[in-house]
Design an enzyme around this catalytic site. Structure first.
Site, short mmCIF file in Angstrom:
data_model
loop_
_atom_site.label_atom_id
_atom_site.label_comp_id
_atom_site.label_asym_id
_atom_site.label_seq_id
_atom_site.Cartn_x
_atom_site.Cartn_y
_atom_site.Cartn_z
N ARG A 66 0.81 -1.22 0.00
CA ARG A 66 0.00 0.00 0.00
C ARG A 66 0.85 1.28 0.00
NH1 ARG A 66 -3.00 -4.09 1.90
NH2 ARG A 66 -0.96 -4.74 2.61
N THR A 67 1.75 1.37 0.98
CA THR A 67 2.45 2.65 1.19
C THR A 67 3.34 2.99 0.01
OG1 THR A 67 2.47 2.02 3.51
CG2 THR A 67 3.82 3.91 2.89
N LYS A 94 26.75 -4.89 -0.66
CA LYS A 94 28.22 -4.76 -0.73
C LYS A 94 28.77 -3.97 0.45
CE LYS A 94 27.71 -4.42 -5.73
NZ LYS A 94 27.75 -3.42 -6.81
N ARG A 116 11.23 3.69 4.41
CA ARG A 116 10.70 2.67 5.33
C ARG A 116 11.87 1.80 5.77
NH1 ARG A 116 5.49 -1.21 4.77
NH2 ARG A 116 4.53 0.76 5.35
N HIS A 144 4.12 5.64 11.73
CA HIS A 144 3.77 5.51 10.31
C HIS A 144 2.80 6.68 10.05
CE1 HIS A 144 2.83 3.94 6.48
NE2 HIS A 144 2.43 2.72 6.79
#
Ligand code: CP
Length: 325
Positions: A66-67, A94, A116, A144
């Site tokens: 969704r986000t 890496k 996120r 959030h």
């Protein structure tokens, strides 16, 4: 094109890191602009050129449906370009640090970084390290903010106002960033917040902060105007906080029998993803009181609003710096 300058003039932040630090006026501006943009884009479907020439980078170090997609669509609906970064397949394997990765993406000429990450505080780190706007799309169990905003917008669209409503957040409060953003946002907007779940997932400290804490959904249900049903986040738990999923569902799942005990106009919400049969049964998730898919659409609206407002504050900040140089 909607004229949003009167809102932009009252908005000063270049980053959106949480709802805890936002005032009621700031939340109202975000929701008002989201409503105006939802209308101007005919339900978040049509494109405007409000932010053309700007670029939004999505830096997601955790999964999202969704986000991530709605931030991309929000940027595109306002005419901006997007850069999609996923940690899998990137140079983080890496040994590149999170901050170096973000600075690398920023150097490609981006105006907003949406991040996120599983670690609380990572958006705050980027806000210090980067020159562009930073938006928190979920930092571990901390916050959030755009999820909180889209939940507030959905309630406001149905009830006109949040003031005086009784809203229960039910489930895995301990691991839920959505719960925390809702708790602060709802309190600021004058709602009565009930935090409900098993004692192993609801800290008694919430009571000390002035919130109602409950451990029995059936006892609070008849008083609730809104239920926001939070997913049990098994992936963040080190030990199972209740004996079985079946027992959890028996005590906390919203089902047809419980709907009969609820107010006639109760709103059923869930941030998603939902676990059908755990926190909500299919007949409730897909039933007439559920606004779960409206929440998804409103996610685009609040993200358009946040991108627009942060960008306007950023433009002012850069112009002021240029003038004083
Ligand atoms: N509600 C929410 O954050 O969903 P995603 O994990 O799919 O982005």
């Amino acid at each position: 094109m909607p004229d949003l300058t009167s809102y932009a003039e009252r908005w000063d932040r270049r980053h959106l890191l949480d709802l805890e630090s936002l005032s009621a006026d700031e939340i109202t501006i975000l929701l008002d602009v989201a409503s105006r943009l939802k209308e101007a884009t005919e339900g978040c479907r049509r494109k405007l050129s409000l932010l053309s020439g700007k670029t939004c980078a999505n830096l997601f170090f955790e999964n999202s449906t969704r986000t991530r997609n709605s931030f991309s669509l929000a940027a595109k609906r306002l005419g901006a370009d997007t850069v999609e970064f996923g940690s899998s397949g990137s140079s983080t394997a890496k040994g590149e640090t999170f901050a170096d990765t973000a600075k690398t993406i920023e150097a490609m000429g981006v105006d907003w970084v949406v991040t996120r990450h599983g670690t609380p505080g990572t958006p705050n780190l980027l806000a210090r390290e980067l020159g562009c706007c930073v938006l928190n799309a979920g930092d571990g169990p901390h916050e959030h903010p755009t999820q909180g905003l889209l939940d507030l917008l959905t309630i406001r669209q149905h009830r006109g106002s949040l003031e005086g409503l009784t809203v229960a957040l039910v489930g895995d409060i301990a691991h839920s960033r959505t719960a925390r953003s809702n708790i602060w946002g709802l309190k600021r907007m004058g709602a009565h917040v009930i935090i409900c779940g098993p004692p192993t997932l609801v800290s008694p400290r919430w009571q000390e902060l002035g919130f109602e804490v409950a451990h029995h959904l059936d006892e609070i249900l008849p008083r609730c105007d809104v239920l926001n049903l939070l997913r049990i986040q098994f992936e963040r738990q080190h030990a199972r906080p209740f004996p079985s999923v079946r027992e959890y569902a028996a005590l906390y799942a919203m089902n047809a029998a419980r709907m009969r005990q609820a107010k006639e106009n109760i709103l059923i919400m869930a941030p998603g993803p939902i676990n059908r049969g755990v926190e909500i049964t299919p007949e409730v998730a897909d039933g007439p009181h559920s606004v779960i898919l409206e929440q998804v659409t409103n996610g685009i609206a609040v993200r358009m609003s946040a991108l627009y407002l942060l960008s306007a504050a950023d433009d002012r900040y850069r112009n002021a710096n240029k003038a004083s140089a």
